[in-house]
Design a protein around this motif. Sequence first.
Motif, mmCIF file in Angstrom:
data_model
loop_
_atom_site.group_PDB
_atom_site.id
_atom_site.type_symbol
_atom_site.label_atom_id
_atom_site.label_comp_id
_atom_site.label_asym_id
_atom_site.label_seq_id
_atom_site.Cartn_x
_atom_site.Cartn_y
_atom_site.Cartn_z
ATOM 1 N N LYS A 1 0.929 -1.406 0.525
ATOM 2 C CA LYS A 1 0.097 0.104 0.401
ATOM 3 C C LYS A 1 1.028 1.439 -0.287
ATOM 4 N N ASN A 2 0.521 2.393 -0.670
ATOM 5 C CA ASN A 2 1.482 3.550 -0.565
ATOM 6 C C ASN A 2 0.634 4.580 0.186
ATOM 7 N N ARG A 3 1.876 5.281 0.618
ATOM 8 C CA ARG A 3 1.370 6.521 1.498
ATOM 9 C C ARG A 3 0.828 7.792 0.205
ATOM 10 N N GLY A 4 1.301 8.009 -0.781
ATOM 11 C CA GLY A 4 1.101 9.229 -1.231
ATOM 12 C C GLY A 4 0.979 9.331 -2.480
ATOM 13 N N GLY A 5 1.685 8.198 -3.168
ATOM 14 C CA GLY A 5 0.961 8.504 -4.527
ATOM 15 C C GLY A 5 2.574 7.042 -5.007
ATOM 16 N N PHE A 6 2.051 6.728 -6.633
ATOM 17 C CA PHE A 6 2.966 5.591 -7.388
ATOM 18 C C PHE A 6 4.064 6.882 -8.503
ATOM 19 N N GLY A 7 5.624 6.595 -8.278
ATOM 20 C CA GLY A 7 6.188 7.158 -8.633
ATOM 21 C C GLY A 7 5.322 6.841 -11.028
ATOM 22 N N ASP A 8 5.949 7.006 -12.204
ATOM 23 C CA ASP A 8 6.133 6.716 -13.385
ATOM 24 C C ASP A 8 6.072 5.696 -13.495
ATOM 25 N N ARG A 9 6.742 4.666 -13.370
ATOM 26 C CA ARG A 9 7.266 3.297 -13.242
ATOM 27 C C ARG A 9 6.954 2.557 -12.403
ATOM 28 N N LEU A 10 7.611 1.555 -12.740
ATOM 29 C CA LEU A 10 7.413 -0.410 -11.871
ATOM 30 C C LEU A 10 8.179 -0.805 -12.924
ATOM 31 N N ALA A 11 9.229 -1.367 -11.273
ATOM 32 C CA ALA A 11 10.428 -2.325 -12.399
ATOM 33 C C ALA A 11 9.961 -3.950 -11.168
ATOM 34 N N MET A 12 10.352 -4.703 -12.520
ATOM 35 C CA MET A 12 10.125 -6.410 -11.355
ATOM 36 C C MET A 12 11.423 -6.931 -11.802
ATOM 37 N N THR A 13 11.675 -8.158 -11.424
ATOM 38 C CA THR A 13 12.955 -8.829 -11.980
ATOM 39 C C THR A 13 11.775 -10.116 -10.669
ATOM 40 N N LEU A 14 12.904 -10.929 -11.207
ATOM 41 C CA LEU A 14 13.000 -13.155 -9.970
ATOM 42 C C LEU A 14 14.475 -12.201 -9.542
ATOM 43 N N ASN A 15 13.809 -12.773 -7.675
ATOM 44 C CA ASN A 15 15.612 -13.037 -7.274
ATOM 45 C C ASN A 15 15.822 -14.356 -7.342
ATOM 46 N N ALA A 16 17.329 -14.830 -6.697
ATOM 47 C CA ALA A 16 17.696 -15.636 -7.025
ATOM 48 C C ALA A 16 16.379 -17.544 -6.002
ATOM 49 N N ALA A 17 15.556 -16.588 -5.382
ATOM 50 C CA ALA A 17 14.926 -17.911 -4.485
ATOM 51 C C ALA A 17 13.782 -18.333 -6.008
ATOM 52 N N GLY A 18 13.655 -16.959 -7.065
ATOM 53 C CA GLY A 18 12.456 -17.370 -8.020
ATOM 54 C C GLY A 18 11.465 -16.616 -7.114
ATOM 55 N N ASP A 19 11.452 -15.987 -6.480
ATOM 56 C CA ASP A 19 10.209 -14.647 -6.067
ATOM 57 C C ASP A 19 10.450 -13.305 -6.720
ATOM 58 N N PRO A 20 9.068 -13.029 -7.228
ATOM 59 C CA PRO A 20 9.233 -11.732 -7.815
ATOM 60 C C PRO A 20 9.439 -10.825 -7.095
ATOM 61 N N VAL A 21 10.451 -9.663 -7.149
ATOM 62 C CA VAL A 21 11.091 -8.334 -6.058
ATOM 63 C C VAL A 21 10.608 -7.080 -7.229
ATOM 64 N N ILE A 22 9.573 -6.331 -6.467
ATOM 65 C CA ILE A 22 9.267 -5.079 -7.456
ATOM 66 C C ILE A 22 9.754 -3.911 -6.494
ATOM 67 N N ALA A 23 10.424 -2.997 -7.917
ATOM 68 C CA ALA A 23 10.539 -2.076 -7.436
ATOM 69 C C ALA A 23 9.805 -0.731 -7.533
ATOM 70 N N TRP A 24 9.654 -0.065 -7.205
ATOM 71 C CA TRP A 24 8.782 1.797 -7.665
ATOM 72 C C TRP A 24 9.014 2.633 -6.145
ATOM 73 N N ILE A 25 8.590 3.481 -6.532
ATOM 74 C CA ILE A 25 8.790 4.753 -5.467
ATOM 75 C C ILE A 25 7.089 5.493 -6.103
ATOM 76 N N ASP A 26 7.569 5.696 -4.218
ATOM 77 C CA ASP A 26 6.388 6.727 -4.193
ATOM 78 C C ASP A 26 7.130 8.221 -3.392
ATOM 79 N N HIS A 27 6.068 9.007 -3.071
ATOM 80 C CA HIS A 27 6.572 10.307 -2.715
ATOM 81 C C HIS A 27 5.728 10.555 -1.304
ATOM 82 N N ALA A 28 5.618 11.161 -0.439
ATOM 83 C CA ALA A 28 5.650 11.683 1.053
ATOM 84 C C ALA A 28 6.392 13.675 1.135
ATOM 85 N N LEU A 29 4.824 13.711 1.514
ATOM 86 C CA LEU A 29 5.309 15.584 2.037
ATOM 87 C C LEU A 29 5.707 15.242 3.533
#
Length: 703
Positions: A655-683
Amino acid sequence: MEHVERLRKDGVPFRGYLDAGRHLVRLALPGVLVHVPLAALSLLALTVAAGDSAALVNQRFQLIGTSDAPLLIWTVVLTAASLAGEIVVFPATVIMATGHLVDRYVSPVEALRETVRRLPSLLVLLLTGALALGAVWAAQTGVLMATGQQWPAKAVLVVAAYTAMPGLLAVPGIVLHGCSGLDSIRRAYRLTELRFLATALTLAFGVVLVPGAATWALGSGLRLLPGPLATLGWCLAGTVLALAITPFQAAVVARQFLHCMAWRTEVDDADLTHGLPDTPPPRPIRFRLLPAALLPGLLFSGVVLVNPFGWPDVAETNVTESWAPEKFSVSSSDRKPEIGPFSLQHLHTGRDGRLVVVMDGFEDRSSLLACADLSCRTTSFTWAEPHDSGTSWRASAASTPLPDGRLLLTTWNSAGLELLTCEAATCVRTSGAIATTRRPPESVGVALAAQRGGGLVVAYADEDPAGGDRPAHDFVSLIFCPDTTCARSEPRQVARLEAGVYSAYDHNLAVAVGPGDRPVAARYDPATGQIQVISCLDAACHRPSVARPVPPAPANGDKLPWTAGLAMAVRPDGRPAIAYRDLRDQANKLLDCRTPDCSQADIRMLGAGSEHHAVPALVLDREGHPLVAFESREHQRLMLAVCTGSRCVSIPVSKNRGGFGDRLAMTLNAAGDPVIAWIDHALTPPGLSWNLHVTTPLNLASD
C-alpha cells in the motif's frame, strides 16, 4: 492524620509510580477483566473477516487490500471497543489506587461495579472532553490558516493540552465523591487553583509524557528485531505495556487528587477515604491470570507466524528511508544521483543474487543503485558514467542482464548509440557506435535483450529517412551482436510501421529472446494504443512477420496519455506475454499470445487503471507463468497478478502512502520470487521527497 501528612509530600509522579510498581499486578486486574476479552473478540473477528484484505508485511499483520471504507470501519470499531473498555477500566483503577494509598483495599470487581454505577456522569465527562478537543482543533486550524506557519498551531495545541491536564482529577471526583460530569470538572479546577501550574505539569509528566516515551522506546527497540521476534514482541510486550500503562497513570491521578485534598484545611484521614466501598480483605493474587492476560497476544502472534489462512507473505524495504538529504550542488562534477518520479527504469538480479536498479531521471545521466545484501538495506548509488563522458542526458538508458550476472546499458553521445558493460556499480564503455539517428536521441526507440549463447539483440526504431520532415512510417531494426563489444554487428530491418511516438520516459519498444535465440519485438503506440508484435522464425530473423493483436483505438486528437508503454517476456514454448494499459478504458491487461507470432491472442483483464498510473511490469516465473505488477486505481494499492492458463488472480502486495512514481520494475530473485521496485512520494520537511521501495511476495503459488 497519618495519611494526610504522608499525602502532603511532594514528588507525586515519583511516589505514584512507586505505588503502582508495588501493586502493579493487582492494579492491572480491571484491565485484564475488561480489555483481554475485548481484545480476544476483536482480534478473532479481525482475523476471520479480513479475508483477502490481510497480508503479512515483514511478518507484521497489515490490511492492505481493503478499501478505505472497510478499513475505516474496522478502525472505528476497534477504537470504540478500546475506548469503551477504558471508560470503565481507568476509573476502576483509580478507585483501587486510591484505596491502596489510604490502606483500604478494593477488589477489582467491586471497583468495576462502582464505576458502572457512575457511568452516566463519566459519559458526560467524556462528551465534554470531545467537545473541547473539537474546539482546540478548530482553533489550531484557524491559527494555521491565519499565519500559514506550523509552530503557532502547535503552540495552541500544547497550551490547550497543558490547560486541560487538571481535568483528569474530575475522574476521582465522579467515582469517589459522586459528582456529576460538569460539577466534577469545576471541582477539579477548584482543587488546583492554588497550585495550577505544578499540578498540570505533574499530570502531564506522569500521565502523558512518561507513558508516551515508554511506548516509543518499546516500538523503537522492537523494530530492531528480526520479523518473527518483532511480531512476538509486539504481541507480548505490547500487551504487557498496554495493561501496565493504566495502573501507572491511575496511580498518579489518585495520588495527585489526594495530595490536593490533603492540603485543604480541616481535612482528616476519614475525608480521604470518602467514597471508597467497604470490601473484605483482598484474596491472594492468582498468578495464573497472567497467562490468561497474554493469551490474545500469544494466539494472534501464533496466527501471524504460522499463517494458517494463507495470507500473502511480503518482505518490503524502504531503501531510501535512512538516506540523509543531499545538499544541492551548483557544480555538475560533484553532484550525486537523486531519485525522482521518473528515475526508475529497470530492476535486475546481478551476481550473487544482489539486486541492481537502473535509474535515469528527468534529463539526467543514468545511474546504478546496487544492493549490498539481499534485504537491500545497504546500497551504493553512483553514476553509470562520469560527468565529462559526453553523454546525452535527454535519452534514457535501456538495459538487460547478461548470463554471467553483469548488466548491459545503452548510452548516447555525439558518435551515436553505444553500449556500457556494468558490474555492480562500475560501468565500462565496451562498444563503438552501433546506430545513429538524425532525430534527437530521446525520440528514438531502443531496447536490449541478451541471447543465451552470449550474443546480444538491440531493437531500434527510427523514422523512415525517405519520409522527409514529417515521415509517415518508422523502421524497426534488430541489431545482432556476437558479444558485448558489438564490433561485428549485423543490423537488419524487420518491419516498416506507422510512425510512432518514443520518449525518454516511456518504454514503448520491447525485445525478448525465445527458444533457439529467436528474437521477438513489440511496439506500443501511445497515440492509438495499438500493439504490433514482430516475430522471427530463426535466430537471425531472415523472415520476420508482424502481427497486430491489439487494434488501434479511436483517434483522440493530439492528446497522449501521461504514462504509456509495455513490458514483454517470451515463454519457454516461444509464446510472448505482454503487459500493458489499454488506451480505451485505461485498464491493466495481459496480452496472452496463443502462437509464437501472436497472430492469435487472448486479452486478459487484470484490474482497472488510470492514464496517470505507472505502466505494468511483467516477468515469468520459473514455470513460465506471467506475473504482472500494476497499480490499482482505487486506494493506491500495488497489485500482483498471477496468471495460470486462462486465469489471472490479482492480489494486493503493498500500500502506498502518497502516490506511485511513473514506472514499476520487476525481476525474479535468486530464490525465484518476484521482486518489485517502485517509487512513492511523501510530504516531509523541507518539501516533497521520493522514496524507493523493494517489495518481494514470498509465498506465491501457481494453481
